[in-house]
Write an enzyme that holds these catalytic residues in place. Structure first.
Site, PDB file in Angstrom:
ATOM      1  CD  GLU A 106      36.677 -21.543   2.403  1.00  0.00           C
ATOM      2  OE1 GLU A 106      36.110 -20.843   1.543  1.00  0.00           O
ATOM      3  OE2 GLU A 106      36.827 -22.765   2.282  1.00  0.00           O
ATOM      4  CG  ASP A 107      33.220 -19.502  -0.292  1.00  0.00           C
ATOM      5  OD1 ASP A 107      33.755 -20.324   0.488  1.00  0.00           O
ATOM      6  OD2 ASP A 107      32.873 -19.806  -1.448  1.00  0.00           O
ATOM      7  CG  ASP A 110      28.120 -27.440   3.611  1.00  0.00           C
ATOM      8  OD1 ASP A 110      27.409 -27.800   4.545  1.00  0.00           O
ATOM      9  OD2 ASP A 110      27.878 -27.754   2.425  1.00  0.00           O
ATOM     10  CG  PHE A 159      23.466 -25.111  -3.152  1.00  0.00           C
ATOM     11  CD1 PHE A 159      24.692 -25.698  -2.846  1.00  0.00           C
ATOM     12  CD2 PHE A 159      23.361 -24.367  -4.309  1.00  0.00           C
ATOM     13  CE1 PHE A 159      25.786 -25.544  -3.675  1.00  0.00           C
ATOM     14  CE2 PHE A 159      24.455 -24.202  -5.156  1.00  0.00           C
ATOM     15  CZ  PHE A 159      25.660 -24.795  -4.841  1.00  0.00           C
ATOM     16  NE  ARG A 172      32.987 -19.038  -9.177  1.00  0.00           N
ATOM     17  CZ  ARG A 172      33.194 -19.941  -8.235  1.00  0.00           C
ATOM     18  NH1 ARG A 172      33.004 -19.650  -6.967  1.00  0.00           N
ATOM     19  NH2 ARG A 172      33.602 -21.152  -8.548  1.00  0.00           N
TER      20      ARG A 172
END
Ligand code: IMP
Ligand code: MG
Length: 182
Positions: A106-107, A110, A159, A172
């Site tokens: 996963e990136d 959260d 964020f 990205r």
């Protein structure tokens, strides 16, 4: 004058949080650990699209053991900076995971809902092992119980964009990770 390590894009200020060099260094460390842990196990790395595509590409090129790659695609953020709170599957995995060592890549974690959702995706399959790696973890933001086996960086609840992570599908392609200033 624009300060060093800041970008101005579309009227917003982006402040660098993790540089390209820091990313490279940490990914080498993670890859070394994964190579040691999975030696002779030929793991399947399953990247979570879209966000993890750059991380996965860099990670596996630092891995020095036999491995395979597959992808799933899920969506959680509905656009913008706030999580929708529900997850949808857009593409399942194709790999035969039965009896295999699976590492989900996963990136960012959260709320943790995506990781939970991914855990459930593998329920009913029978992998020899199932582990989760995330490049980033917003450590103070979990709303569900979840476990990551490998984490690149703990970051504050802000964020972030770049290195695969998007703001409304853009950014990205940035090489570093930036905080979008309010
Ligand atoms: P979670 O389900 O709330 O843990 O969120 C995980 C997913 O939301 C990640 O895989 C990202 O796609 C997205 N996400 C969470 N935080 C950020 C962020 O700061 N920037 C960009 N995407 C994010
Ligand atoms: Mg993601």
């Amino acid at each position: 004058m624009v300060e060093k390590n800041c970008l101005k894009r579309n009227g917003e200020k982006y402040v660098e949080l993790i540089s390209e060099e820091q990313l490279k260094k940490r990914i080498k460390e993670l890859a070394k650990k994964l190579s040691d842990d999975y030696r002779d196990k030929c793991p399947i790395f399953i990247g979570v699209l879209n966000g993890a595509f750059i991380f996965l590409a860099d990670l596996i090129r630092e891995i020095d053991i036999d491995c395979e790659v597959d992808f799933v695609k899920i969506s959680s953020y509905g656009g913008g900076r706030v999580s929708l709170g529900y997850i949808k599957s857009k593409k399942g995995f194709d790999a035969e995971v039965d009896g295999r060592h699976v590492v989900v890549v996963e990136d960012i974690a959260d709320s943790g809902r995506s990781i939970k959702f991914l855990e459930k995706m593998f329920a009913g399959t029978n992998p020899a092992s199932l582990k989760f790696v995330s490049l980033l973890l917003k450590e103070d933001n979990a709303v569900v119980d979840f476990k990551l086996d490998y984490v690149g960086f703990n970051i504050p609840t802000k964020f972030v964009v770049g290195y695969g992570l998007d703001y409304d599908q853009k950014d990205r392609n940035l090489r570093s990770i930036y905080v979008l200033e309010e």
